[in-house]
Design a protein around this motif. Sequence first.
Motif, PDB file in Angstrom:
ATOM      1  N   ILE A  61      -7.255 -11.551  -4.986  1.00 50.34           N
ATOM      2  CA  ILE A  61      -6.716 -10.635  -3.970  1.00 50.34           C
ATOM      3  C   ILE A  61      -5.322 -10.161  -4.371  1.00 50.34           C
ATOM      4  O   ILE A  61      -4.992  -8.964  -4.230  1.00 50.34           O
ATOM      5  CB  ILE A  61      -6.664 -11.342  -2.598  1.00 50.34           C
ATOM      6  N   GLN A  62      -4.501 -11.094  -4.876  1.00 46.19           N
ATOM      7  CA  GLN A  62      -3.159 -10.711  -5.313  1.00 46.19           C
ATOM      8  C   GLN A  62      -3.216  -9.694  -6.455  1.00 46.19           C
ATOM      9  O   GLN A  62      -2.422  -8.734  -6.500  1.00 46.19           O
ATOM     10  CB  GLN A  62      -2.383 -11.957  -5.735  1.00 46.19           C
ATOM     11  N   THR A  63      -4.162  -9.894  -7.369  1.00 50.65           N
ATOM     12  CA  THR A  63      -4.323  -8.960  -8.489  1.00 50.65           C
ATOM     13  C   THR A  63      -4.744  -7.584  -7.977  1.00 50.65           C
ATOM     14  O   THR A  63      -4.225  -6.536  -8.442  1.00 50.65           O
ATOM     15  CB  THR A  63      -5.383  -9.482  -9.476  1.00 50.65           C
ATOM     16  N   LEU A  91      -5.138   8.100  -6.077  1.00 56.03           N
ATOM     17  CA  LEU A  91      -5.313   7.633  -4.692  1.00 56.03           C
ATOM     18  C   LEU A  91      -6.734   7.081  -4.469  1.00 56.03           C
ATOM     19  O   LEU A  91      -6.922   6.130  -3.716  1.00 56.03           O
ATOM     20  CB  LEU A  91      -5.034   8.782  -3.716  1.00 56.03           C
ATOM     21  N   ILE A  92      -7.702   7.706  -5.145  1.00 56.01           N
ATOM     22  CA  ILE A  92      -9.086   7.201  -5.042  1.00 56.01           C
ATOM     23  C   ILE A  92      -9.167   5.773  -5.587  1.00 56.01           C
ATOM     24  O   ILE A  92      -9.784   4.887  -4.985  1.00 56.01           O
ATOM     25  CB  ILE A  92     -10.054   8.135  -5.788  1.00 56.01           C
ATOM     26  N   GLU A  93      -8.532   5.534  -6.741  1.00 55.30           N
ATOM     27  CA  GLU A  93      -8.519   4.196  -7.329  1.00 55.30           C
ATOM     28  C   GLU A  93      -7.784   3.196  -6.430  1.00 55.30           C
ATOM     29  O   GLU A  93      -8.201   2.039  -6.280  1.00 55.30           O
ATOM     30  CB  GLU A  93      -7.855   4.236  -8.712  1.00 55.30           C
ATOM     31  N   LYS A  94      -6.666   3.703  -5.837  1.00 59.65           N
ATOM     32  CA  LYS A  94      -5.925   2.821  -4.927  1.00 59.65           C
ATOM     33  C   LYS A  94      -6.787   2.409  -3.744  1.00 59.65           C
ATOM     34  O   LYS A  94      -6.808   1.242  -3.338  1.00 59.65           O
ATOM     35  CB  LYS A  94      -4.673   3.548  -4.432  1.00 59.65           C
ATOM     36  N   ASN A  95      -7.520   3.364  -3.183  1.00 63.51           N
ATOM     37  CA  ASN A  95      -8.365   3.068  -2.031  1.00 63.51           C
ATOM     38  C   ASN A  95      -9.496   2.089  -2.389  1.00 63.51           C
ATOM     39  O   ASN A  95      -9.885   1.252  -1.561  1.00 63.51           O
ATOM     40  CB  ASN A  95      -8.946   4.371  -1.473  1.00 63.51           C
ATOM     41  N   LYS A  96     -10.019   2.219  -3.621  1.00 58.96           N
ATOM     42  CA  LYS A  96     -11.039   1.266  -4.065  1.00 58.96           C
ATOM     43  C   LYS A  96     -10.475  -0.152  -4.068  1.00 58.96           C
ATOM     44  O   LYS A  96     -11.132  -1.097  -3.609  1.00 58.96           O
ATOM     45  CB  LYS A  96     -11.528   1.624  -5.466  1.00 58.96           C
ATOM     46  N   ARG A  97      -9.246  -0.274  -4.601  1.00 61.13           N
ATOM     47  CA  ARG A  97      -8.632  -1.594  -4.665  1.00 61.13           C
ATOM     48  C   ARG A  97      -8.376  -2.135  -3.255  1.00 61.13           C
ATOM     49  O   ARG A  97      -8.598  -3.326  -3.002  1.00 61.13           O
ATOM     50  CB  ARG A  97      -7.307  -1.534  -5.445  1.00 61.13           C
ATOM     51  N   GLN A  98      -7.952  -1.284  -2.362  1.00 58.03           N
ATOM     52  CA  GLN A  98      -7.701  -1.716  -1.001  1.00 58.03           C
ATOM     53  C   GLN A  98      -8.993  -2.160  -0.304  1.00 58.03           C
ATOM     54  O   GLN A  98      -8.999  -3.129   0.445  1.00 58.03           O
ATOM     55  CB  GLN A  98      -7.028  -0.593  -0.203  1.00 58.03           C
ATOM     56  N   SER A  99     -10.064  -1.411  -0.565  1.00 54.44           N
ATOM     57  CA  SER A  99     -11.356  -1.793   0.013  1.00 54.44           C
ATOM     58  C   SER A  99     -11.796  -3.158  -0.500  1.00 54.44           C
ATOM     59  O   SER A  99     -12.312  -3.998   0.250  1.00 54.44           O
ATOM     60  CB  SER A  99     -12.414  -0.740  -0.313  1.00 54.44           C
ATOM     61  N   GLU A 100     -11.587  -3.364  -1.807  1.00 58.30           N
ATOM     62  CA  GLU A 100     -11.936  -4.663  -2.389  1.00 58.30           C
ATOM     63  C   GLU A 100     -11.059  -5.775  -1.799  1.00 58.30           C
ATOM     64  O   GLU A 100     -11.546  -6.889  -1.548  1.00 58.30           O
ATOM     65  CB  GLU A 100     -11.763  -4.600  -3.909  1.00 58.30           C
ATOM     66  N   VAL A 101      -9.771  -5.454  -1.591  1.00 58.15           N
ATOM     67  CA  VAL A 101      -8.863  -6.443  -0.998  1.00 58.15           C
ATOM     68  C   VAL A 101      -9.350  -6.833   0.389  1.00 58.15           C
ATOM     69  O   VAL A 101      -9.383  -8.019   0.740  1.00 58.15           O
ATOM     70  CB  VAL A 101      -7.426  -5.882  -0.926  1.00 58.15           C
ATOM     71  N   GLU A 102      -9.728  -5.863   1.191  1.00 60.08           N
ATOM     72  CA  GLU A 102     -10.201  -6.148   2.548  1.00 60.08           C
ATOM     73  C   GLU A 102     -11.468  -7.005   2.527  1.00 60.08           C
ATOM     74  O   GLU A 102     -11.612  -7.943   3.321  1.00 60.08           O
ATOM     75  CB  GLU A 102     -10.461  -4.836   3.287  1.00 60.08           C
TER      76      GLU A 102
END
Length: 220
Positions: A61-63, A91-102
């Motif tokens: 999650i930290q990564t 921004l698309i890549e950022k949102n992917k990472r955020q979705s994975e974080v959630e």
Amino acid sequence: MGMFSRFTDIINANINSMLDKAENPEKMIKLIIQEMEETLVEIRATAAKHIAEKKSLTRHIQTLEKSAANWQEKASVAVAKGRDDLAKSALIEKNKRQSEVEAKQEELVQLEEFLAAVQDDAQRLQDKLAEAKRRQDAYLLRQQSAQVRLKAREKAAVYNIDEAISKFERYQQKVDEVEAQVEAFDMTANQDLSSQISALETDEQVEQELAALKKQVANG
């Protein structure tokens, strides 16, 4: 297979009732303790496995959070350079990472809840195990007490035997004394009879001497 098929069987088990119904409570309590200890080892192994999984998930999650922040910075740079197309992709890549974080955070919450339940189960099992060991200690004390009482009774029995022998010996001694008195009486009685006979013989001799003396005097 042990006497308990599931962890809940141990937690819900009424140890006192099981032992009261057992033909050999001492043996049964040993089996119960063995089953509990084996189950506790399994619970600890499961907990260790999921704790390691929690640490790995937390690092992941930290990564992902760092990656999302990095893509956010890249989007800002792209906008500053007038490259809206690159900013959009960032921004698309950022949102992917955020979705994975959630998603990973939801997994982490579930994992933490599971570990809390495991910890609670382990504590309840520890309490049951402590209860079983207290019963085992009670049985051990009863056994030791019974052994002490048995030894005391054995000593008492030996003492009673010794006392009986001593009484018999005293009785035999008294019998010997009575017999000795009888023998002494008989011996004394025999001696008196002999003395009486000797006295008769002496009297007869004296009478004869007296008669002879009278005759001599008469003739003289």
